[in-house]
Write a protein that holds these residues in place. Structure first.
Motif, PDB file in Angstrom:
ATOM      1  N   ALA A 462       0.849  -1.192   0.000  1.00 57.57           N
ATOM      2  CA  ALA A 462       0.000   0.000   0.000  1.00 57.57           C
ATOM      3  C   ALA A 462       0.879   1.234   0.000  1.00 57.57           C
ATOM      4  CB  ALA A 462      -0.908  -0.004   1.222  1.00 57.57           C
ATOM      5  N   VAL A 463       0.687   2.122  -0.991  1.00 54.48           N
ATOM      6  CA  VAL A 463       1.460   3.353  -1.114  1.00 54.48           C
ATOM      7  C   VAL A 463       0.513   4.524  -0.931  1.00 54.48           C
ATOM      8  CG1 VAL A 463       2.982   4.732  -2.557  1.00 54.48           C
ATOM      9  CG2 VAL A 463       3.048   2.232  -2.707  1.00 54.48           C
ATOM     10  N   LEU A 480     -11.340  33.146  13.497  1.00 58.96           N
ATOM     11  CA  LEU A 480     -10.942  32.377  12.317  1.00 58.96           C
ATOM     12  C   LEU A 480      -9.761  31.513  12.727  1.00 58.96           C
ATOM     13  CD1 LEU A 480     -11.260  31.808   9.292  1.00 58.96           C
ATOM     14  CD2 LEU A 480      -9.626  33.655   8.852  1.00 58.96           C
ATOM     15  N   VAL A 481      -9.992  30.203  12.772  1.00 55.48           N
ATOM     16  CA  VAL A 481      -8.998  29.264  13.312  1.00 55.48           C
ATOM     17  C   VAL A 481      -8.376  28.476  12.175  1.00 55.48           C
ATOM     18  CG1 VAL A 481      -8.633  27.313  14.875  1.00 55.48           C
ATOM     19  CG2 VAL A 481     -10.295  29.097  15.452  1.00 55.48           C
ATOM     20  N   ARG A 482      -7.046  28.420  12.184  1.00 52.30           N
ATOM     21  CA  ARG A 482      -6.332  27.599  11.215  1.00 52.30           C
ATOM     22  C   ARG A 482      -6.076  26.225  11.816  1.00 52.30           C
ATOM     23  NH1 ARG A 482      -0.968  28.275   7.547  1.00 52.30           N
ATOM     24  NH2 ARG A 482      -0.189  26.152   7.781  1.00 52.30           N
ATOM     25  N   SER A 483      -6.319  25.176  11.030  1.00 53.70           N
ATOM     26  CA  SER A 483      -6.053  23.806  11.451  1.00 53.70           C
ATOM     27  C   SER A 483      -5.125  23.161  10.429  1.00 53.70           C
ATOM     28  CB  SER A 483      -7.356  23.005  11.553  1.00 53.70           C
ATOM     29  OG  SER A 483      -7.097  21.662  11.923  1.00 53.70           O
ATOM     30  N   ASP A 484      -3.947  22.762  10.870  1.00 51.46           N
ATOM     31  CA  ASP A 484      -3.031  22.051   9.971  1.00 51.46           C
ATOM     32  C   ASP A 484      -3.682  20.743   9.524  1.00 51.46           C
ATOM     33  OD1 ASP A 484      -1.087  23.996  10.136  1.00 51.46           O
ATOM     34  OD2 ASP A 484      -0.110  23.060  11.856  1.00 51.46           O
ATOM     35  N   ALA A 485      -3.447  20.387   8.288  1.00 51.34           N
ATOM     36  CA  ALA A 485      -4.110  19.209   7.726  1.00 51.34           C
ATOM     37  C   ALA A 485      -3.167  18.491   6.781  1.00 51.34           C
ATOM     38  CB  ALA A 485      -5.393  19.619   6.991  1.00 51.34           C
ATOM     39  N   ARG A 486      -3.578  17.275   6.391  1.00 55.32           N
ATOM     40  CA  ARG A 486      -2.865  16.531   5.362  1.00 55.32           C
ATOM     41  C   ARG A 486      -3.861  16.173   4.265  1.00 55.32           C
ATOM     42  NH1 ARG A 486       2.188  16.047   6.076  1.00 55.32           N
ATOM     43  NH2 ARG A 486       2.347  14.925   4.100  1.00 55.32           N
ATOM     44  N   ALA A 487      -3.393  16.334   3.031  1.00 60.12           N
ATOM     45  CA  ALA A 487      -4.205  16.012   1.857  1.00 60.12           C
ATOM     46  C   ALA A 487      -3.834  14.625   1.376  1.00 60.12           C
ATOM     47  CB  ALA A 487      -3.961  17.037   0.755  1.00 60.12           C
ATOM     48  N   VAL A 488      -4.822  13.735   1.297  1.00 59.90           N
ATOM     49  CA  VAL A 488      -4.614  12.327   0.964  1.00 59.90           C
ATOM     50  C   VAL A 488      -5.019  12.091  -0.486  1.00 59.90           C
ATOM     51  CG1 VAL A 488      -5.263   9.965   1.553  1.00 59.90           C
ATOM     52  CG2 VAL A 488      -5.070  11.693   3.355  1.00 59.90           C
ATOM     53  N   SER A 489      -4.147  11.404  -1.241  1.00 61.80           N
ATOM     54  CA  SER A 489      -4.448  11.115  -2.646  1.00 61.80           C
ATOM     55  C   SER A 489      -5.185   9.794  -2.830  1.00 61.80           C
ATOM     56  CB  SER A 489      -3.149  11.090  -3.462  1.00 61.80           C
ATOM     57  OG  SER A 489      -2.498  12.335  -3.397  1.00 61.80           O
ATOM     58  N   ALA A 493      -5.482   3.364   0.445  1.00 57.33           N
ATOM     59  CA  ALA A 493      -4.091   3.121   0.845  1.00 57.33           C
ATOM     60  C   ALA A 493      -3.773   3.835   2.152  1.00 57.33           C
ATOM     61  CB  ALA A 493      -3.145   3.579  -0.265  1.00 57.33           C
ATOM     62  N   PHE A 494      -4.294   5.052   2.306  1.00 58.16           N
ATOM     63  CA  PHE A 494      -4.053   5.810   3.539  1.00 58.16           C
ATOM     64  C   PHE A 494      -4.605   5.061   4.750  1.00 58.16           C
ATOM     65  CE2 PHE A 494      -5.882   8.890   6.585  1.00 58.16           C
ATOM     66  CZ  PHE A 494      -4.694   9.410   7.090  1.00 58.16           C
ATOM     67  N   ALA A 495      -5.792   4.498   4.623  1.00 63.87           N
ATOM     68  CA  ALA A 495      -6.372   3.732   5.724  1.00 63.87           C
ATOM     69  C   ALA A 495      -5.521   2.512   6.054  1.00 63.87           C
ATOM     70  CB  ALA A 495      -7.793   3.310   5.374  1.00 63.87           C
ATOM     71  N   GLY A 496      -4.816   1.973   5.043  1.00 56.98           N
ATOM     72  CA  GLY A 496      -3.984   0.804   5.280  1.00 56.98           C
ATOM     73  C   GLY A 496      -2.674   1.109   5.965  1.00 56.98           C
ATOM     74  N   VAL A 497      -2.145   2.339   5.800  1.00 52.57           N
ATOM     75  CA  VAL A 497      -0.838   2.665   6.378  1.00 52.57           C
ATOM     76  C   VAL A 497      -0.948   3.476   7.659  1.00 52.57           C
ATOM     77  CG1 VAL A 497       0.238   2.650   4.097  1.00 52.57           C
ATOM     78  CG2 VAL A 497      -0.561   4.814   5.064  1.00 52.57           C
ATOM     79  N   SER A 498      -2.153   3.883   8.035  1.00 50.10           N
ATOM     80  CA  SER A 498      -2.318   4.738   9.209  1.00 50.10           C
ATOM     81  C   SER A 498      -3.144   4.041  10.277  1.00 50.10           C
ATOM     82  CB  SER A 498      -2.982   6.065   8.818  1.00 50.10           C
ATOM     83  OG  SER A 498      -4.289   5.830   8.320  1.00 50.10           O
ATOM     84  N   ARG A 499      -3.012   4.546  11.489  1.00 53.12           N
ATOM     85  CA  ARG A 499      -3.767   4.034  12.626  1.00 53.12           C
ATOM     86  C   ARG A 499      -4.183   5.247  13.464  1.00 53.12           C
ATOM     87  NH1 ARG A 499      -0.549  -0.209  14.356  1.00 53.12           N
ATOM     88  NH2 ARG A 499       0.817   1.355  15.262  1.00 53.12           N
ATOM     89  N   LEU A 500      -5.131   6.016  12.946  1.00 54.70           N
ATOM     90  CA  LEU A 500      -5.530   7.264  13.572  1.00 54.70           C
ATOM     91  C   LEU A 500      -6.382   7.010  14.814  1.00 54.70           C
ATOM     92  CD1 LEU A 500      -6.443   9.409  10.431  1.00 54.70           C
ATOM     93  CD2 LEU A 500      -4.272   9.268  11.642  1.00 54.70           C
TER      94      LEU A 500
END
Length: 752
Positions: A462-463, A480-489, A493-500
């Motif tokens: 999984a990539v 106005l609140v800024r929240s750092d985020a990650r954009a997933v392609s 695959a993201f669900a397979g490599v992560s454990r949030l």
């Protein structure tokens, strides 16, 4: 009255020397830090560098402005965009018709967006003509504002904020320690001068006159010491600024210009106020001294050592400190993770424990002296050490107080910072299931990597490509609140490599019309729709599909690549399929990225590095920031110096008042060595009492922080800086032992 004050100062200059040095040092530190702070408020304008030869700079919009509710009306709040807009080709063509357009060859390829261009250009044309062409499509900068296009502009602003925070925190803690030490010193001076005050009363002095004598001494010491401290600050400020620059905390151009005077005024009058405040309580006690017969018959043994006002104040502060800690841990646990909170909250508990120290001395001495009872050879000396320390409560508490401050600050400040950092690191470990991580500035060639894996018969790997971005949300209509985020392609695959740390919903439901948020958001119900602004400022309405635990604040939001225009893929997380060899995955990735033997190598769009997940986590593990650690070490250094001054001054004064006691011991048959051992042992036992009380304050603070982390569903990892705490305790023990030994040897005429 003036004659009495001056005569008292001439006669007792040695006992007031510690207070003088403490105030002078505190004023010097505050003046130096104030001069540094003044430069952060009004930093000198720097010449533009990137487009220095262009009279006008056109830069893509880099801020988001949103209307919010403020009181009865509205206001506009501006935030920096995660992905500033490029200057598109159409606008460039129009600008070229006005004059020469300069670029610095820095392209901005917006992955996932149709816009292609550069972030800024220089234009050789009149500013009015450029503004007319540009309109509201971009920013037009002239004069010193052209610096906004320099790569160092944002870094310089962040560095100035860090310097401001560092110096402000250090100055605040310095003021606290200065007041604490000065008050403790004056209180002990009053305790040693009870017979003198009784004689003054016998000579006809009123309680008010006795108080005015002490306040007059404090005022004189404060004025002279503050003046000396201002001179010390003027000498030390350039050295401080040079260390900040050399340490990478401040920008290389940061320097003193010598154009402000307010730091000297603030430091001087603060020093005078500290001296008067420190002597005020002692002066009130001196004014309550009874008649001469009562004062002269007081024994060295302290009876009723804690008057009820001090006891009440100590209990109120202790209850307030514990209550505030419990309330923060329960109602607003995230606030306890902020540096300003965990750097100031311990001061209330330290002051409370110090106020109640005379009540805690006897139990602490009995507990610490237990090992002496069974120790061979301790005999009469051990008994004398234990009983003297327990009987002379004021003297023991005065020695223990500066040790308490130093140990509690070391354990609480560095311990809290280390605990937060260690917990963040544990969170990072728990969030990933990847075997290999590839990082780089632009890793957009995902298809090539996946093809490389397939050729190695690793198609099941999984990539998951992702990019750094941010989203902005208006909360409660007023912020106005800024929240750092990650954009997933690739969501699967993201669900397979992560454990949030998911508390509701499912991250596998993420798509182009949805978002993953955490519990910190005002709206965090699965299925709810939230209005946000994306990293480039575009508004969007997204549905919440999953909610993460709040944690330490690093559990940011997640969106798809379609909702992160302008974001570049900077991380590839790879999880090998069943039966696959991790080394084969690493080899395939290194081959695809051109990396050999684990070294960095150029790839299109930047530099890539292939590492195992363990190596990547070790390299990127959150830690205590350099600025935070430097600031706390500065604070601890100041506290340790104050502790040394207070210990030396207190023990010298105490020993000078024990001539009768020491002669009585010699007449009772004690050898000079036994007398010396008893006095030094008593000093070391008092230091141990301070260490125990300081560790107790540290334990309470770290327990509150651990409770807050537990409430935030974060993996609690308490980190106690035993090395620093032990070093501070050891330094205090050496200072106390040497001072007590030398003073006693001189008093008993022992050669040293």
């Amino acid at each position: 009255m003036l004659t009495v004050v001056l005569s008292s100062l001439r006669a007792r200059w040695a006992s007031l020397l510690g207070s003088f040095v403490a105030v002078a040092l505190g004023v010097g530190v505050m003046a130096a830090m104030g001069l540094g702070l003044a430069e952060t408020f009004d930093a000198p304008g720097r010449e533009p560098q990137r487009f220095a030869s262009s009279p006008v700079v056109v830069m893509g919009r880099d801020t988001l402005t949103v209307e919010v509710r403020r009181g009865p009306g509205t206001a506009h709040v501006t935030r920096k965009l995660a992905h500033p807009h490029p200057v598109d080709e159409r606008l460039l063509a129009e600008l070229r018709e006005l004059g020469r357009v300069r670029t610095d060859g820095t392209p901005r390829d917006a992955v996932g967006s149709d816009a292609v261009g550069v972030d800024a250009v220089g234009v050789d044309a009149p500013a009015a003509a450029v503004r007319e062409v540009v309109g509201d499509r971009a920013l037009v900068l002239t004069g010193d504002d052209r610096r906004r296009a320099d790569p160092s502009f944002e870094r310089d602003e962040e560095a100035l904020v860090a310097v401001n925070s560092l110096l402000g925190t250090a100055a605040g803690v310095t003021a606290f320690v200065s007041v604490f030490v000065t008050a403790s010193t004056f209180a002990f001076v009053v305790a040693l001068r009870r017979r003198e005050f009784g004689l003054l009363r016998m000579a006809g002095a009123t309680p008010g006159q006795v108080r005015r004598v002490l306040l007059g001494e404090a005022l004189t010491v404060g004025v002279v010491a503050s003046a000396a401290g201002c001179l010390l600050g003027a000498w030390g400020a350039p050295l401080l600024v040079r260390e900040l620059v050399d340490g990478g905390v401040a920008p290389s151009w940061f320097a003193l210009r010598g154009e402000v005077a307010w730091p000297y005024h603030v430091a001087f009058w603060t020093g005078v106020s500290v001296a008067l405040c420190g002597a005020w309580a002692a002066a009130r006690r001196a004014g309550r001294t009874g008649g001469p017969v009562e004062a002269l018959r007081e024994a060295s043994v302290d009876a009723g050592a804690v008057p009820w006002p001090r006891r009440a104040a100590g209990l109120v502060m202790l209850g307030g400190g514990l209550g505030l800690l419990a309330w923060k841990a329960g109602a607003d646990p995230a606030d306890l993770l902020k540096r300003k909170t965990y750097a100031t909250l311990p001061m209330l508990l330290i002051t409370a424990v110090a106020a109640l120290a005379p009540l805690l001395v006897r139990p602490a001495v009995r507990l610490l002296a237990l090992p002496l009872r069974g120790m061979r050879g301790s005999g009469a000396t051990g008994l004398l050490v234990r009983e003297n320390a327990a009987a002379a409560v004021r003297r023991t508490a005065a020695v223990a107080a500066p040790v308490l401050v130093t140990v509690a600050l070391a354990g609480s400040l560095l311990g809290s910072a280390g605990t937060v950092a260690a917990t963040k690191g544990a969170e990072a470990v728990e969030r990933t299931r990847a075997d290999v991580v590839v990082t780089g500035e632009d890793l957009g060639a995902v298809r090539d990597l996946q093809a490389a894996l397939r050729t190695r018969r690793l198609a099941r790997a999984a990539v998951s490509p992702s990019a750094s971005t941010a989203v902005y949300v208006r909360e409660e209509g007023s912020a106005l609140v800024r929240s750092d985020a990650r954009a997933v392609s690739d969501v699967a695959a993201f669900a397979g490599v992560s454990r949030l740390p998911v508390v509701a919903g499912d991250v596998r439901g993420l798509d182009d019309r949805s978002i993953v948020v955490n519990e910190e958001w005002e709206r965090h119900e699965v299925g709810a729709w939230v209005r946000v602004w994306l990293g480039d400022g575009r508004p969007a309405r997204l549905r919440i599909v999953a909610v993460l635990a709040r944690g330490t604040g690093d559990n940011g939001a997640y969106v798809t690549a379609a909702n992160a225009p302008g974001a570049r893929v900077d991380r590839l997380e790879v999880r090998a399929g069943r039966g696959a060899d991790r080394s084969e995955v690493v080899a395939a990735l290194r081959s695809a990225t051109g990396v050999e033997s684990g070294a960095e190598s150029g790839v299109p769009g930047g530099v890539a590095e292939v590492r195992s997940a363990d190596e990547w986590l070790a390299a990127t593990r959150p830690g205590t920031g350099a600025q935070t650690r430097l600031g706390f070490l500065v604070v601890l250094g100041i506290a340790l110096v104050y502790a040394g001054i207070a210990l030396a001054g207190t023990l010298l004064m105490a020993t000078s008042a024990r001539d009768t006691e020491l002669r009585a011991l010699r007449l009772a048959g004690a050898t000079r060595g036994q007398v010396l051992g008893a006095v030094v042992g008593e000093a070391l036992l008092a230091v141990a009492v301070g260490v125990v009380l300081g560790l107790a304050v540290t334990a309470v603070n770290l327990a509150g922080l651990g409770s807050a982390l537990g409430r935030l569903s974060a993996p609690v990892t308490v980190d106690v800086p035993w090395g620093v705490v032990g070093g501070c305790a050891g330094a205090c023990a050496v200072i106390a032992g040497v001072t007590a030994g030398v003073a006693t040897a001189v008093r008993t005429r022992v050669k040293v």
